[in-house]
Design a protein around this motif. Structure first.
Motif, PDB file in Angstrom:
ATOM      1  N   GLU A  21      -2.902  34.678   6.521  1.00  0.00           N
ATOM      2  CA  GLU A  21      -1.848  34.673   5.325  1.00  0.00           C
ATOM      3  C   GLU A  21      -0.942  33.343   5.647  1.00  0.00           C
ATOM      4  O   GLU A  21      -0.187  32.893   4.893  1.00  0.00           O
ATOM      5  CB  GLU A  21      -1.047  35.788   5.311  1.00  0.00           C
ATOM      6  CG  GLU A  21      -1.728  36.947   5.152  1.00  0.00           C
ATOM      7  CD  GLU A  21      -0.834  38.224   5.211  1.00  0.00           C
ATOM      8  OE1 GLU A  21       0.313  38.149   5.416  1.00  0.00           O
ATOM      9  OE2 GLU A  21      -1.075  39.469   4.986  1.00  0.00           O
ATOM     10  N   TRP A  22      -1.304  32.528   6.568  1.00  0.00           N
ATOM     11  CA  TRP A  22      -0.433  31.390   6.952  1.00  0.00           C
ATOM     12  C   TRP A  22      -0.762  30.220   6.095  1.00  0.00           C
ATOM     13  O   TRP A  22       0.349  29.322   6.142  1.00  0.00           O
ATOM     14  CB  TRP A  22      -0.607  31.111   8.461  1.00  0.00           C
ATOM     15  CG  TRP A  22       0.083  32.062   9.307  1.00  0.00           C
ATOM     16  CD1 TRP A  22       0.845  33.367   8.927  1.00  0.00           C
ATOM     17  CD2 TRP A  22      -0.009  32.335  10.852  1.00  0.00           C
ATOM     18  NE1 TRP A  22       1.136  34.277  10.077  1.00  0.00           N
ATOM     19  CE2 TRP A  22       0.880  33.248  11.165  1.00  0.00           C
ATOM     20  CE3 TRP A  22      -0.731  31.479  11.809  1.00  0.00           C
ATOM     21  CZ2 TRP A  22       0.663  33.866  12.441  1.00  0.00           C
ATOM     22  CZ3 TRP A  22      -0.567  31.890  13.181  1.00  0.00           C
ATOM     23  CH2 TRP A  22       0.271  33.055  13.413  1.00  0.00           C
ATOM     24  N   LEU A  23      -1.843  29.915   5.722  1.00  0.00           N
ATOM     25  CA  LEU A  23      -2.494  28.667   5.110  1.00  0.00           C
ATOM     26  C   LEU A  23      -2.912  28.865   3.665  1.00  0.00           C
ATOM     27  O   LEU A  23      -3.462  30.033   3.304  1.00  0.00           O
ATOM     28  CB  LEU A  23      -3.424  28.086   5.813  1.00  0.00           C
ATOM     29  CG  LEU A  23      -3.121  27.500   7.525  1.00  0.00           C
ATOM     30  CD1 LEU A  23      -4.423  27.184   8.312  1.00  0.00           C
ATOM     31  CD2 LEU A  23      -2.019  26.446   7.242  1.00  0.00           C
ATOM     32  N   PRO A  24      -2.941  27.962   2.825  1.00  0.00           N
ATOM     33  CA  PRO A  24      -3.596  28.220   1.796  1.00  0.00           C
ATOM     34  C   PRO A  24      -5.119  28.082   1.717  1.00  0.00           C
ATOM     35  O   PRO A  24      -5.656  27.789   2.914  1.00  0.00           O
ATOM     36  CB  PRO A  24      -3.382  26.768   1.117  1.00  0.00           C
ATOM     37  CG  PRO A  24      -2.024  26.202   1.480  1.00  0.00           C
ATOM     38  CD  PRO A  24      -1.955  26.798   3.073  1.00  0.00           C
ATOM     39  N   ASP A  25      -5.860  28.659   0.773  1.00  0.00           N
ATOM     40  CA  ASP A  25      -7.132  28.811   0.871  1.00  0.00           C
ATOM     41  C   ASP A  25      -7.865  27.721   0.909  1.00  0.00           C
ATOM     42  O   ASP A  25      -9.110  27.636   1.713  1.00  0.00           O
ATOM     43  CB  ASP A  25      -7.562  29.701  -0.354  1.00  0.00           C
ATOM     44  CG  ASP A  25      -7.191  31.173  -0.404  1.00  0.00           C
ATOM     45  OD1 ASP A  25      -6.868  31.407   0.592  1.00  0.00           O
ATOM     46  OD2 ASP A  25      -6.986  31.457  -1.468  1.00  0.00           O
ATOM     47  N   ARG A  30      -8.765  25.740   7.572  1.00  0.00           N
ATOM     48  CA  ARG A  30      -9.577  26.672   7.492  1.00  0.00           C
ATOM     49  C   ARG A  30     -11.215  26.314   7.240  1.00  0.00           C
ATOM     50  O   ARG A  30     -12.142  26.865   7.667  1.00  0.00           O
ATOM     51  CB  ARG A  30      -9.396  27.356   6.019  1.00  0.00           C
ATOM     52  CG  ARG A  30      -8.141  28.211   5.960  1.00  0.00           C
ATOM     53  CD  ARG A  30      -7.832  28.849   4.574  1.00  0.00           C
ATOM     54  NE  ARG A  30      -6.654  29.518   4.450  1.00  0.00           N
ATOM     55  CZ  ARG A  30      -6.536  30.931   4.892  1.00  0.00           C
ATOM     56  NH1 ARG A  30      -7.721  31.728   5.248  1.00  0.00           N
ATOM     57  NH2 ARG A  30      -5.499  31.565   4.823  1.00  0.00           N
ATOM     58  N   PHE A  31     -11.192  25.092   6.426  1.00  0.00           N
ATOM     59  CA  PHE A  31     -12.658  24.491   6.576  1.00  0.00           C
ATOM     60  C   PHE A  31     -13.106  24.125   7.847  1.00  0.00           C
ATOM     61  O   PHE A  31     -14.281  24.148   8.191  1.00  0.00           O
ATOM     62  CB  PHE A  31     -12.640  23.326   5.617  1.00  0.00           C
ATOM     63  CG  PHE A  31     -13.936  22.734   5.152  1.00  0.00           C
ATOM     64  CD1 PHE A  31     -14.782  23.337   4.438  1.00  0.00           C
ATOM     65  CD2 PHE A  31     -14.290  21.547   5.886  1.00  0.00           C
ATOM     66  CE1 PHE A  31     -16.067  22.940   4.161  1.00  0.00           C
ATOM     67  CE2 PHE A  31     -15.557  21.010   5.480  1.00  0.00           C
ATOM     68  CZ  PHE A  31     -16.163  21.603   4.693  1.00  0.00           C
ATOM     69  N   ALA A  88      -1.034  25.271  11.183  1.00  0.00           N
ATOM     70  CA  ALA A  88      -2.333  24.955  11.035  1.00  0.00           C
ATOM     71  C   ALA A  88      -3.026  25.137  12.586  1.00  0.00           C
ATOM     72  O   ALA A  88      -4.172  25.642  12.456  1.00  0.00           O
ATOM     73  CB  ALA A  88      -2.495  23.581  10.451  1.00  0.00           C
ATOM     74  N   PHE A  89      -2.445  24.441  13.569  1.00  0.00           N
ATOM     75  CA  PHE A  89      -3.105  24.421  14.791  1.00  0.00           C
ATOM     76  C   PHE A  89      -3.136  25.766  15.310  1.00  0.00           C
ATOM     77  O   PHE A  89      -3.890  26.179  16.043  1.00  0.00           O
ATOM     78  CB  PHE A  89      -2.333  23.530  15.632  1.00  0.00           C
ATOM     79  CG  PHE A  89      -2.763  22.169  15.684  1.00  0.00           C
ATOM     80  CD1 PHE A  89      -3.955  21.692  16.324  1.00  0.00           C
ATOM     81  CD2 PHE A  89      -2.147  21.167  14.965  1.00  0.00           C
ATOM     82  CE1 PHE A  89      -4.440  20.522  16.656  1.00  0.00           C
ATOM     83  CE2 PHE A  89      -2.547  19.951  14.806  1.00  0.00           C
ATOM     84  CZ  PHE A  89      -3.558  19.605  15.780  1.00  0.00           C
ATOM     85  N   ARG A  90      -2.028  26.641  14.871  1.00  0.00           N
ATOM     86  CA  ARG A  90      -2.010  27.961  15.361  1.00  0.00           C
ATOM     87  C   ARG A  90      -3.028  28.795  14.799  1.00  0.00           C
ATOM     88  O   ARG A  90      -3.837  29.787  15.200  1.00  0.00           O
ATOM     89  CB  ARG A  90      -0.511  28.852  15.090  1.00  0.00           C
ATOM     90  CG  ARG A  90       0.505  28.663  16.010  1.00  0.00           C
ATOM     91  CD  ARG A  90       1.736  29.480  15.299  1.00  0.00           C
ATOM     92  NE  ARG A  90       2.644  29.476  16.617  1.00  0.00           N
ATOM     93  CZ  ARG A  90       2.797  30.380  17.210  1.00  0.00           C
ATOM     94  NH1 ARG A  90       2.131  31.346  17.394  1.00  0.00           N
ATOM     95  NH2 ARG A  90       3.855  30.262  17.988  1.00  0.00           N
ATOM     96  N   TYR A  91      -3.337  28.616  13.344  1.00  0.00           N
ATOM     97  CA  TYR A  91      -4.733  29.198  12.588  1.00  0.00           C
ATOM     98  C   TYR A  91      -5.802  29.054  13.493  1.00  0.00           C
ATOM     99  O   TYR A  91      -6.656  29.800  13.766  1.00  0.00           O
ATOM    100  CB  TYR A  91      -4.551  28.844  11.215  1.00  0.00           C
ATOM    101  CG  TYR A  91      -5.807  29.320  10.551  1.00  0.00           C
ATOM    102  CD1 TYR A  91      -5.848  30.548  10.074  1.00  0.00           C
ATOM    103  CD2 TYR A  91      -7.025  28.485  10.486  1.00  0.00           C
ATOM    104  CE1 TYR A  91      -6.732  31.079   9.261  1.00  0.00           C
ATOM    105  CE2 TYR A  91      -8.117  29.191   9.693  1.00  0.00           C
ATOM    106  CZ  TYR A  91      -8.007  30.471   9.218  1.00  0.00           C
ATOM    107  OH  TYR A  91      -8.833  30.737   8.389  1.00  0.00           O
ATOM    108  N   VAL A  92      -6.021  27.408  13.702  1.00  0.00           N
ATOM    109  CA  VAL A  92      -7.375  27.136  14.484  1.00  0.00           C
ATOM    110  C   VAL A  92      -7.328  27.643  15.873  1.00  0.00           C
ATOM    111  O   VAL A  92      -8.652  28.191  16.345  1.00  0.00           O
ATOM    112  CB  VAL A  92      -7.537  25.540  14.627  1.00  0.00           C
ATOM    113  CG1 VAL A  92      -8.645  25.028  15.083  1.00  0.00           C
ATOM    114  CG2 VAL A  92      -7.479  24.938  13.224  1.00  0.00           C
TER     115      VAL A  92
END
Length: 451
Positions: A21-25, A30-31, A88-92
């Protein structure tokens, strides 16, 4: 009633937050994760022995490096810090925090495997209908080495310093012999001073040996070129023709005064850079697809000019999977032109469009709309290429070069902020260039998919 959005940093979450839920689709992070999940990383994972504490998965480490390079963050320490500071880095990283040593070791260890992953990304782009080969624009750009040009030692200066050090060693030995009769200067340790100079002499001897080796290799190449020119002129004389110009002079063996080696990164070279001046650099080459601006071929060379970079590019094109399509045309500026390069392209089944002179920025009006000249009746590859460049179709194709490969270099250097190698040595420079261009390709695929 307040007209501002409430700010509350103290209330705990009622439910654990989800990284999804942290980043836009449509976010690039994400890509990057989606692309890496579709790559075959078995060559990386099988090299982990499974002993000791659990290791971070190669997909996470590769994703952090790719996303970091794509956003101008190349330092492993800064990437580690970003796993705490950046959503973003946390998501990756899936909310993990690999330390900088782990990231740096991973980058050094798997540079060779990145070359195969680079091709996998191209195949994935083809499967996503984002890439189909046709015309390739080739160019090179100077990338700074991880070394200072002030650490370069020339042949003349090496001889000068060597002679000075030997004189100083003799003077120190003489002082040592008379030390029982003559007081030494305060603070002088004669054995330590001699040892320090001996160490420097050893380093200079090794540097001179490397300069001599390079000079020998250069002499062999120049001698072969000289013999070829002599044979050509002899054949002209035997045929009753007078060769043009003066007879070529034979090359001189041995190092020249200006020949040098860098003591920090001996495989880098002093190269002229845009804007004037010289820097310790490598020459990074990229073949870019004119339709998508994706990098198709990438290699690093120690040569200052681009004359010998067509053949390595053709070899890389030949190894690409058939699924990517066929390269029809290779477009490059006059720095790549030579008769041998034109013939090599023709033999590879690729039409060369290599400029033979600097192109004018403002073509006269009537020349711009002039009819195509008649095709020459010859099998000479250079003559046919020159005719192709003079046609409307050829001119239109050649103009694509400036709007494809040069913007790619500009974005990599300015937007992605990559102007200097992080590691030393030609092999590591090649591996890092593959990593940079792969990050560019994924970044470009993200844009192409959106459009």
């Amino acid at each position: 009633m307040s007209r501002f959005v409430p700010v509350d940093r103290d209330t705990a979450y009622l439910l654990p937050p989800s990284v999804d839920e942290w980043l836009p689709d449509d976010h690039l992070a994400r890509f990057v994760v989606e692309v890496i999940e579709q790559l075959d990383l078995s060559d990386l994972t099988r090299q982990y022995a499974g002993r000791g504490s659990a290791a971070h998965h190669p997909a996470v480490l590769l994703g952090l490096l790719i996303y970091g390079y794509a956003n101008g963050i190349h330092s492993s320490r800064k990437i580690e810090r970003a796993t705490y500071d950046s959503v973003a880095f946390r998501y990756v990283a899936a909310n993990t925090h690999p330390d900088h040593d782990t990231l740096a070791t991973f980058r050094r260890r798997f540079l060779k495997e990145v070359e195969a992953l680079f091709v996998q990304v191209l195949v994935l782009a083809r499967e996503m209908k984002l890439l189909k080969l046709g015309h390739i624009a080739l160019d090179g750009t100077k990338i700074g080495a991880s070394a200072s040009k002030h650490k370069a030692l020339s042949w003349a200066h090496a001889n000068k310093i060597e002679a000075q050090l030997r004189r100083e060693v003799q003077a120190l030995l003489a002082l040592a012999e008379t030390s029982d009769r003559t007081a030494l200067p305060d603070g002088m340790d004669v054995p330590a001073e001699i040892a320090r100079r001996e160490d420097r002499l050893s380093a200079i001897t090794q540097a001179k040996a490397k300069i001599e080796q390079r000079a020998g290799e250069r002499y062999q190449g120049e001698q072969q070129e000289f013999e070829g020119k002599q044979a050509k002129r002899k054949a002209q004389r035997d045929a009753g023709k007078k060769p043009r110009g003066k007879d070529p002079e034979p090359p001189q063996a041995g190092p020249k005064d200006g020949d040098q080696v860098n003591l920090t990164d001996e495989q880098s070279r002093i190269m002229p850079v845009s804007g004037g001046g010289f820097e310790q650099s490598y020459n990074a080459q990229a073949g870019v697809d004119t339709d998508t601006m994706m990098v198709i071929t990438a290699h690093v060379t120690q040569a200052c000019n681009d004359k010998r970079e067509v053949v390595p590019t053709l070899k890389q094109i030949d190894t690409l999977p058939e699924a990517l399509g066929t390269v029809h045309t290779l477009i490059a500026d006059k720095g790549f032109f030579s008769q041998a390069n034109v013939v090599a392209c023709t033999q590879a089944g690729i039409e060369p469009l290599l400029a033979i002179k600097r192109q004018s920025h403002h073509e006269p009006l009537m020349e711009r709309f002039a009819s195509d000249p008649d095709a020459p009746q010859t099998t000479d590859a250079v003559v046919n290429m020159v005719h192709r460049l003079s046609t409307q179709v050829g001119k239109a194709l050649y103009k694509l070069r400036k709007q494809t490969v040069e913007p790619v270099f500009g974005i990599i250097k300015r937007v992605m902020g990559w102007r200097q190698m992080s590691m030393r040595g030609l092999a590591k420079a090649q591996g890092e260039w593959n990593l940079v261009t792969m990050a560019w390709n994924i970044k470009r695929m993200h844009v192409l998919r959106a459009t």
